[in-house]
Write a protein that holds these residues in place. Structure first.
Motif, PDB file in Angstrom:
ATOM      1  N   ASN A 160       0.797  -1.220   0.000  1.00  0.00           N
ATOM      2  CA  ASN A 160       0.000   0.000   0.000  1.00  0.00           C
ATOM      3  C   ASN A 160       0.835   1.279   0.000  1.00  0.00           C
ATOM      4  O   ASN A 160       0.309   2.362   0.267  1.00  0.00           O
ATOM      5  N   LYS A 161       2.101   1.154  -0.338  1.00  0.00           N
ATOM      6  CA  LYS A 161       2.944   2.347  -0.402  1.00  0.00           C
ATOM      7  C   LYS A 161       2.519   3.197  -1.598  1.00  0.00           C
ATOM      8  O   LYS A 161       2.518   2.729  -2.746  1.00  0.00           O
ATOM      9  N   SER A 162       2.157   4.447  -1.361  1.00  0.00           N
ATOM     10  CA  SER A 162       1.511   5.256  -2.392  1.00  0.00           C
ATOM     11  C   SER A 162       2.413   5.570  -3.577  1.00  0.00           C
ATOM     12  O   SER A 162       1.963   5.592  -4.724  1.00  0.00           O
ATOM     13  N   ASP A 163       3.721   5.792  -3.329  1.00  0.00           N
ATOM     14  CA  ASP A 163       4.599   6.175  -4.437  1.00  0.00           C
ATOM     15  C   ASP A 163       5.125   4.969  -5.218  1.00  0.00           C
ATOM     16  O   ASP A 163       5.539   5.097  -6.378  1.00  0.00           O
ATOM     17  N   MET A 164       5.149   3.775  -4.599  1.00  0.00           N
ATOM     18  CA  MET A 164       5.626   2.566  -5.277  1.00  0.00           C
ATOM     19  C   MET A 164       4.693   1.397  -4.929  1.00  0.00           C
ATOM     20  O   MET A 164       5.077   0.478  -4.219  1.00  0.00           O
ATOM     21  N   PRO A 165       3.455   1.412  -5.440  1.00  0.00           N
ATOM     22  CA  PRO A 165       2.485   0.375  -5.072  1.00  0.00           C
ATOM     23  C   PRO A 165       2.845  -0.984  -5.668  1.00  0.00           C
ATOM     24  O   PRO A 165       3.599  -1.085  -6.638  1.00  0.00           O
ATOM     25  N   VAL A 166       2.292  -2.009  -5.079  1.00  0.00           N
ATOM     26  CA  VAL A 166       2.542  -3.389  -5.508  1.00  0.00           C
ATOM     27  C   VAL A 166       1.205  -4.125  -5.585  1.00  0.00           C
ATOM     28  O   VAL A 166       0.338  -3.942  -4.732  1.00  0.00           O
ATOM     29  N   GLN A 167       1.049  -4.934  -6.613  1.00  0.00           N
ATOM     30  CA  GLN A 167      -0.078  -5.856  -6.730  1.00  0.00           C
ATOM     31  C   GLN A 167       0.434  -7.283  -6.555  1.00  0.00           C
ATOM     32  O   GLN A 167       1.489  -7.632  -7.087  1.00  0.00           O
ATOM     33  N   VAL A 168      -0.310  -8.089  -5.812  1.00  0.00           N
ATOM     34  CA  VAL A 168       0.120  -9.471  -5.531  1.00  0.00           C
ATOM     35  C   VAL A 168      -0.996 -10.425  -5.942  1.00  0.00           C
ATOM     36  O   VAL A 168      -2.175 -10.202  -5.624  1.00  0.00           O
ATOM     37  N   ILE A 169      -0.608 -11.478  -6.643  1.00  0.00           N
ATOM     38  CA  ILE A 169      -1.548 -12.526  -7.050  1.00  0.00           C
ATOM     39  C   ILE A 169      -1.011 -13.880  -6.586  1.00  0.00           C
ATOM     40  O   ILE A 169       0.155 -14.206  -6.839  1.00  0.00           O
ATOM     41  N   TRP A 170      -1.882 -14.634  -5.913  1.00  0.00           N
ATOM     42  CA  TRP A 170      -1.573 -16.029  -5.602  1.00  0.00           C
ATOM     43  C   TRP A 170      -2.485 -16.938  -6.426  1.00  0.00           C
ATOM     44  O   TRP A 170      -3.642 -16.588  -6.702  1.00  0.00           O
ATOM     45  N   ALA A 171      -1.962 -18.093  -6.796  1.00  0.00           N
ATOM     46  CA  ALA A 171      -2.774 -19.117  -7.440  1.00  0.00           C
ATOM     47  C   ALA A 171      -2.114 -20.464  -7.208  1.00  0.00           C
ATOM     48  O   ALA A 171      -0.886 -20.551  -7.051  1.00  0.00           O
ATOM     49  N   GLY A 172      -2.908 -21.517  -7.219  1.00  0.00           N
ATOM     50  CA  GLY A 172      -2.353 -22.856  -7.051  1.00  0.00           C
ATOM     51  C   GLY A 172      -3.403 -23.799  -6.515  1.00  0.00           C
ATOM     52  O   GLY A 172      -4.401 -23.383  -5.923  1.00  0.00           O
ATOM     53  N   LYS A 173      -3.163 -25.079  -6.721  1.00  0.00           N
ATOM     54  CA  LYS A 173      -4.101 -26.104  -6.254  1.00  0.00           C
ATOM     55  C   LYS A 173      -3.485 -26.885  -5.098  1.00  0.00           C
ATOM     56  O   LYS A 173      -2.513 -27.632  -5.307  1.00  0.00           O
ATOM     57  N   PRO A 174      -4.033 -26.737  -3.887  1.00  0.00           N
ATOM     58  CA  PRO A 174      -3.624 -27.657  -2.824  1.00  0.00           C
ATOM     59  C   PRO A 174      -4.150 -29.061  -3.126  1.00  0.00           C
ATOM     60  O   PRO A 174      -5.163 -29.213  -3.811  1.00  0.00           O
ATOM     61  N   TYR A 175      -3.453 -30.078  -2.618  1.00  0.00           N
ATOM     62  CA  TYR A 175      -4.027 -31.417  -2.657  1.00  0.00           C
ATOM     63  C   TYR A 175      -5.339 -31.356  -1.878  1.00  0.00           C
ATOM     64  O   TYR A 175      -5.367 -30.885  -0.725  1.00  0.00           O
ATOM     65  N   PRO A 176      -6.459 -31.777  -2.478  1.00  0.00           N
ATOM     66  CA  PRO A 176      -7.767 -31.498  -1.857  1.00  0.00           C
ATOM     67  C   PRO A 176      -7.991 -32.174  -0.515  1.00  0.00           C
ATOM     68  O   PRO A 176      -8.886 -31.777   0.231  1.00  0.00           O
ATOM     69  N   PHE A 177      -7.160 -33.193  -0.181  1.00  0.00           N
ATOM     70  CA  PHE A 177      -7.313 -33.881   1.091  1.00  0.00           C
ATOM     71  C   PHE A 177      -6.215 -33.488   2.089  1.00  0.00           C
ATOM     72  O   PHE A 177      -6.099 -34.094   3.153  1.00  0.00           O
ATOM     73  N   ASP A 178      -5.422 -32.463   1.729  1.00  0.00           N
ATOM     74  CA  ASP A 178      -4.416 -31.892   2.626  1.00  0.00           C
ATOM     75  C   ASP A 178      -5.045 -30.661   3.281  1.00  0.00           C
ATOM     76  O   ASP A 178      -5.035 -29.566   2.730  1.00  0.00           O
ATOM     77  N   HIS A 179      -5.596 -30.848   4.460  1.00  0.00           N
ATOM     78  CA  HIS A 179      -6.385 -29.783   5.083  1.00  0.00           C
ATOM     79  C   HIS A 179      -5.526 -28.574   5.446  1.00  0.00           C
ATOM     80  O   HIS A 179      -6.000 -27.430   5.378  1.00  0.00           O
ATOM     81  N   ASN A 180      -4.282 -28.804   5.823  1.00  0.00           N
ATOM     82  CA  ASN A 180      -3.414 -27.672   6.142  1.00  0.00           C
ATOM     83  C   ASN A 180      -3.165 -26.813   4.902  1.00  0.00           C
ATOM     84  O   ASN A 180      -3.171 -25.573   4.976  1.00  0.00           O
ATOM     85  N   ALA A 181      -2.952 -27.467   3.757  1.00  0.00           N
ATOM     86  CA  ALA A 181      -2.712 -26.716   2.521  1.00  0.00           C
ATOM     87  C   ALA A 181      -3.964 -25.947   2.106  1.00  0.00           C
ATOM     88  O   ALA A 181      -3.884 -24.783   1.673  1.00  0.00           O
TER      89      ALA A 181
END
Length: 555
Positions: free
Chosen positions: A376-397
């Protein structure tokens, strides 16, 4: 075994360098967005290998599994958290090969049908996908090929039998192979089929090669040897003979170790991973040589041609314009999924891969206050994107994925995307400015996503793990974290990596992007030039022939 090869179909004459007949066994292939039979990096690697085998006119066929429900479809609950959904898939571009073979699973006969993906459909070597979902099988047998990486151990063992023994019989129906390449140990029953065919361990080893992909314990499967015997894993040989053949003395059977004992040669998937694999396995008796062949990605499939042409001509303005166009296509997906409008002139950091614990998807938010100041720095802003598939039976992931979703909901410039498959992966790598990679070293065997990101003008910012030590020069073609002491507890490693990551982001990466565009573009161009051809899958596919398929065991 028959010595006619009339059914071993390729739409080309093999290049003289690659005439040896190779059958390539893999549990998953990422070939095209429409063919949903893969989970992550292993599939992406296999897909690029099959594309380069086609491009180089290699005498290779792939053997895989036709997953009825794929891996899973990543959808959302009402609160935007992740919901795995299993939907039956249909593919009209796969053709019945006319080959049906019989295997034995848990002492019951099971029919396995082979559907073929012909080379002209997507530009790959021919790949034969195996299914047990045929009317002649009973209900339980038909479910064997339902889901990739089924959570039930018995189902996983049955899948290995179908891939290994069923696949070997399909290869024989095609006329046979000179080399059988196991890409990971899932197809290990293949070795016991070959043993039944030829009667000698050395005859098995003469034909089989093996690629190990992970130093992670979960990726190196172990099962009780009596359970495997009961499931018909050993293809009819006695338990005593299986123990003698594999060198297994205890009750636990290690698939990777046995694959290393029954292959003529094997490889890790980066120079560093080769070292790690040799340290892991060379202390065991009877293990074959473990070489290093670094994974790679198929350039024609992944690389944006317009961006490449602009950097070759040193057209900086054209490069920047093209990169903005590529970012806008990614941001259309962000807007569609999250309702947020991202800006193409803002530095965009992408973290996208499997949500395995050691990959530390949430390292960037270890200190929430510092993360919020960063984005949220006004003079040098950053956008962040996450994506990925956890193993569906790995509850921690799954919980980690959902935690990031909840964080993103409160920030206009942070997004978590679902549906991380080939199509989204392609857009993320085209649209990223920075490709963030945060595994605990040395637990990332290769990490090929950074290669295809670099092909598209994304600067790698990474732990020095997997392929990165062979490529990265800090401040010249990438940004890399200092190596931490791996003897430290995980918590202390995480703290040190986090502090180094934030320091480099705040003091080097972000200021360079905003305040020294000339230097940023030099880094981008150097990254693109260094990644090709060194990390092209054409190089990799060539090395497999030279170093593995043509390998002669020393006496």
């Amino acid at each position: 075994m028959p010595k006619t090869y009339s059914r071993w179909y390729h739409p080309y004459d093999s290049n003289d360098k690659y005439t040896r007949r190779v059958a390539y066994f893999c549990m998953e292939y990422a070939i095209h967005q429409s063919l949903k039979i893969y989970s992550g990096g292993l599939g992406f690697l296999a897909g690029s290998h099959m594309r380069s085998a086609f491009d180089l006119r290699q005498n290779v066929v792939g053997i895989g599994m036709l997953w009825k429900y794929g891996y899973y479809d990543q959808e959302r609950n009402e609160d935007q958290s992740m919901r795995p959904h299993f939907t039956q898939k249909y593919y009209n571009f796969l053709q019945d090969s006319g080959i049906t073979v019989r295997v034995v699973v848990n002492n019951h006969p099971v029919l396995v049908k082979a559907m073929v993906l012909k080379p002209e459909v997507f530009g790959t070597a021919p790949i034969y996908f195996l299914t047990t979902d045929v009317p002649e099988n009973d209900h339980l047998a038909r479910t064997i090929t339902n889901r990739l990486y089924d959570p039930e151990p018995n189902a996983r063992i049955a899948q290995s039998i179908v891939l290994g023994i069923g696949g070997a019989k399909v290869v024989e129906a095609l006329g046979g192979a000179e080399v059988y390449h196991m890409n990971e140990g899932h197809a290990l029953p293949l070795a016991f089929h070959l043993y039944q065919e030829y009667g000698q361990k050395e005859e098995v080893r003469r034909r089989m090669v093996f690629t190990t992909h992970t130093p992670e314990k979960a990726g190196n499967e172990e099962h009780d040897i009596q359970m495997l015997h009961n499931m018909s894993f050993f293809n009819g040989i006695t338990l005593e003979e299986a123990r003698d053949l594999t060198g297994t003395t205890g009750h636990m059977f290690n698939h990777t170790l046995v694959a290393l004992r029954l292959s003529k040669v094997s490889n890790g998937v980066s120079q560093l991973h080769g070292e790690v694999a040799r340290d892991m396995w060379y202390g065991n008796e009877g293990v074959c040589e473990i070489k290093s062949i670094t994974n790679a990605q198929n350039v024609p499939f992944w690389m944006d041609k317009q961006l490449w042409d602009a950097q070759e001509r040193d057209k900086d303005m054209t490069m920047q314009q093209r990169k903005e166009e590529m970012k806008r296509k990614l941001f259309d997906v962000v807007a569609d999924q999250t309702g947020k409008i991202f800006k193409p002139d803002v530095l965009t950091i992408v973290w996208a891969r499997r949500f395995a614990a050691y990959k530390r998807a949430d390292l960037l938010v270890r200190d929430m206050e510092r993360f919020l100041r960063l984005v949220n720095k006004s003079d040098m802003p950053v956008q962040v994107i996450w994506a990925g598939k956890p193993y569906p039976f790995d509850h921690n992931a799954v919980n980690t994925f959902n935690k990031l979703v909840y964080i993103s909901q409160k920030q206009d410039n942070v997004a978590v995307l679902t549906g991380y498959e080939l199509g989204l992966s392609w857009k993320l790598k085209h649209g990223a400015d920075v490709w963030l990679n945060t595994p605990r070293r040395p637990r990332e065997a290769s990490g090929t996503s950074g290669m295809s990101a670099a092909m598209n003008g994304a600067v790698n910012f990474s732990v020095q793990d997997g392929w990165l030590p062979e490529f990265a020069r800090h401040g010249e073609n990438s940004f890399v974290l200092p190596i931490v002491d791996t003897a430290l507890p995980d918590e202390l490693q995480d703290e040190e990596d986090y502090n180094n990551m934030m320091r480099i982001l705040e003091q080097q990466v972000i200021p360079t992007y905003y305040r020294d565009r000339e230097r940023w573009l030099r880094i981008v161009k150097q990254s693109m030039r260094d990644v090709i051809p060194a990390f092209s899958s054409d190089r990799m596919a060539h090395q497999y022939y030279e170093m593995m398929y043509n390998y002669q065991v020393r006496s």
